[in-house]
Design an enzyme around this catalytic site. Structure first.
Site, PDB file in Angstrom:
ATOM      1  N   GLN A 116      12.933  -0.847  -6.186  1.00 54.95           N
ATOM      2  CA  GLN A 116      12.298  -0.129  -7.312  1.00 54.95           C
ATOM      3  C   GLN A 116      11.255  -1.319  -7.900  1.00 54.95           C
ATOM      4  OE1 GLN A 116       9.927   1.104  -9.390  1.00 54.95           O
ATOM      5  NE2 GLN A 116      11.209   0.337 -10.955  1.00 54.95           N
TER       6      GLN A 116
ATOM      7  N   ARG B  41      -4.569  -2.224  -7.119  1.00 55.21           N
ATOM      8  CA  ARG B  41      -4.963  -1.306  -6.138  1.00 55.21           C
ATOM      9  C   ARG B  41      -5.489  -0.208  -7.112  1.00 55.21           C
ATOM     10  NH1 ARG B  41      -3.766   1.433  -1.073  1.00 55.21           N
ATOM     11  NH2 ARG B  41      -5.752   2.218  -0.403  1.00 55.21           N
TER      12      ARG B  41
ATOM     13  N   ALA C 234      13.872  -4.015  -0.181  1.00 52.70           N
ATOM     14  CA  ALA C 234      13.773  -2.716  -0.688  1.00 52.70           C
ATOM     15  C   ALA C 234      14.174  -2.785  -2.079  1.00 52.70           C
ATOM     16  CB  ALA C 234      14.835  -1.762   0.025  1.00 52.70           C
TER      17      ALA C 234
ATOM     18  N   GLU D 297       8.506 -12.137 -11.814  1.00 50.79           N
ATOM     19  CA  GLU D 297       8.638 -11.543 -13.082  1.00 50.79           C
ATOM     20  C   GLU D 297      10.142 -12.094 -13.494  1.00 50.79           C
ATOM     21  OE1 GLU D 297       7.777  -8.535 -14.959  1.00 50.79           O
ATOM     22  OE2 GLU D 297       6.009  -9.271 -14.300  1.00 50.79           O
TER      23      GLU D 297
ATOM     24  N   THR E 123       9.047   0.468   4.883  1.00 52.69           N
ATOM     25  CA  THR E 123       7.924   1.201   4.818  1.00 52.69           C
ATOM     26  C   THR E 123       6.961   1.037   3.614  1.00 52.69           C
ATOM     27  OG1 THR E 123       9.336   2.798   3.005  1.00 52.69           O
ATOM     28  CG2 THR E 123       9.210   3.212   5.429  1.00 52.69           C
TER      29      THR E 123
ATOM     30  N   GLY F 150       0.522  -0.010  -3.304  1.00 54.34           N
ATOM     31  CA  GLY F 150       0.784   1.262  -3.774  1.00 54.34           C
ATOM     32  C   GLY F 150      -0.370   1.443  -4.959  1.00 54.34           C
TER      33      GLY F 150
ATOM     34  N   SER G 104      11.224 -12.462  -7.476  1.00 53.70           N
ATOM     35  CA  SER G 104       9.998 -12.174  -8.117  1.00 53.70           C
ATOM     36  C   SER G 104       9.539 -13.236  -9.160  1.00 53.70           C
ATOM     37  CB  SER G 104      10.227 -10.924  -8.747  1.00 53.70           C
ATOM     38  OG  SER G 104       9.090 -10.684  -9.601  1.00 53.70           O
TER      39      SER G 104
ATOM     40  N   TYR H 245      13.243  -4.549 -14.805  1.00 57.42           N
ATOM     41  CA  TYR H 245      13.103  -4.913 -13.116  1.00 57.42           C
ATOM     42  C   TYR H 245      13.161  -6.387 -13.203  1.00 57.42           C
ATOM     43  CZ  TYR H 245      10.306  -6.505  -9.299  1.00 57.42           C
ATOM     44  OH  TYR H 245       9.928  -7.219  -8.048  1.00 57.42           O
TER      45      TYR H 245
END
Ligand code: GDD
Length: 333
Positions: free
Chosen positions: A85, A193, A83, A129, A10, A187, A127, A151
């Site tokens: 966070q 964004r 998926a 990161e 999603t 997002g 990532s 993260y």
């Protein structure tokens, strides 16, 4: 027909990946949370156009039995584990749930596949990161990690778990070390964004200003549509390996603002304000990737430029407001 399982379908990347795999003739399955199934109008906005063609399974990344249940009843050729966070700022606010979801979720997926379908190929969404306080410029596959947020730490753990399953159990497990990738499906809380949507609103007279944090942070921004092709290519190789996916260009948040506001015919300076509360406790100052290996081994090439990405994002945000696609002269202040 190949069958793929996507987690995070999603989200921005999941939706582009589902489209890409469907276009290649895959049967696409996805894990989604039960709450999402109960609220499809809001939760499935990015995959509404392909929903009929994707088989959804209710499961939670926080529950090993729920993942085990799905993997025990369906055979998959490939699993794309996206998926997570994924908002870095949120990981400072709640490092515990970021760690739980991102590390355990990855471990559960790997463990269930090892137990039930060890031949299923596995992609982990690593990532840039992970490079954090960078040790060299540009960053490549051999650059050591120095994550700067919960993260980033969770992604290093996921990367290590993925490599360990490859080395310990001989599974085809790979990680993409993806630099920032954006799109009109990004997002609203992510900086790109936030900038394009607010610039469009300011242009339409619907917002007075844009509050941001660190304008000097530098990122290597690509288009998500290009990056999901790299994920797919990684799972088609004869041998499992990890790849950096990046454009090789870096720009500051300030430059992004300049370009996005120019796209709506405005100078960013009078509108952009800095709120120090939006600074992160530890920042990743500079990211720029070297994707030579992905280009040479996978034959991957990005199609979008930095400018093309911003143009598309701003135009889509204007369209969503019912604004003209080509902005008129700037509004006088
Ligand atoms: N979100 C946000 N909001 N970021 C801001 C703001 C603001 O108001 N003002 C400045 N920034 C700066 C952040 O400090 C950061 O340096 C940069 O803009 C980008 O922030 P994000 O868009 O939130 O993305 P990110 O770089 O932290 O993380 C994204 O890219 C990673 C890959 O490098 C996410 O997509 C991660 O999930 C992904 O792994």
């Amino acid at each position: 027909m190949k069958r793929a399982l996507i987690t995070g379908v999603t989200g921005q990347d999941g939706s582009y990946l589902a489209e890409h795999l469907l276009s290649l003739g895959y049967e696409v399955h996805a894990l989604v949370r039960r709450v999402a199934l109960e609220d499809p109008a809001h939760r499935f906005t990015r995959i509404r156009h392909v929903m009929e063609r994707v088989t959804l399974h209710a499961a939670s990344l926080e529950s090993y039995p729920s993942i085990f249940h799905v993997v025990s009843r369906n055979e998959f050729d490939e699993c794309y584990h996206l998926a997570a966070q994924s908002f870095v700022a949120e990981s400072f606010a709640d490092g515990f749930s970021t760690m739980n979801t991102n590390i355990n979720g990855t471990h559960y997926m790997l463990a269930a596949l090892r137990e039930l379908q060890p031949r299923c190929r596995f992609y982990f969404a690593g990532s840039s990161e992970m490079f954090g306080k960078v040790r060299e410029v540009p960053q490549r596959e051999t650059t050591s990690f120095h994550p700067r947020s919960p993260y980033g730490i969770s992604k290093v753990a996921g990367f290590d778990l993925t490599r360990n399953y490859r080395e310990a159990y001989g599974m085809f497990c790979v990680s993409g070390m993806l630099f920032n990738h954006e799109s009109p499906r990004r997002g609203y809380e992510f900086v790109t964004r936030k900038i394009t949507s607010t610039a469009a609103k300011i242009r339409a007279g619907l917002a007075p200003e844009l509050w941001l944090g660190n304008l000097d942070a530098k990122r290597d921004w690509g288009h998500a549509k290009d990056y999901v092709r790299a994920m797919y290519l990684m799972l088609q190789q004869p041998e499992p390996d990890d790849y950096v996916v990046a454009t090789g260009e870096t720009h500051t948040v300030r430059e992004f603002c300049e370009r996005a506001f120019a796209e709506v015919g405005l100078d960013y300076q009078p509108y952009v304000r800095v709120d120090e509360r939006l600074y992160r406790p530890a920042e990743v100052d500079l990211l720029v990737g070297d994707a030579t290996k992905a280009r040479e081994v996978l034959g991957w090439e990005p199609e979008y430029s930095f400018e093309g990405l911003i143009t598309e994002m701003v135009r889509e945000d204007l369209k969503a407001l019912g604004g003209a696609e080509t902005p008129a002269a700037p509004r006088a202040l």
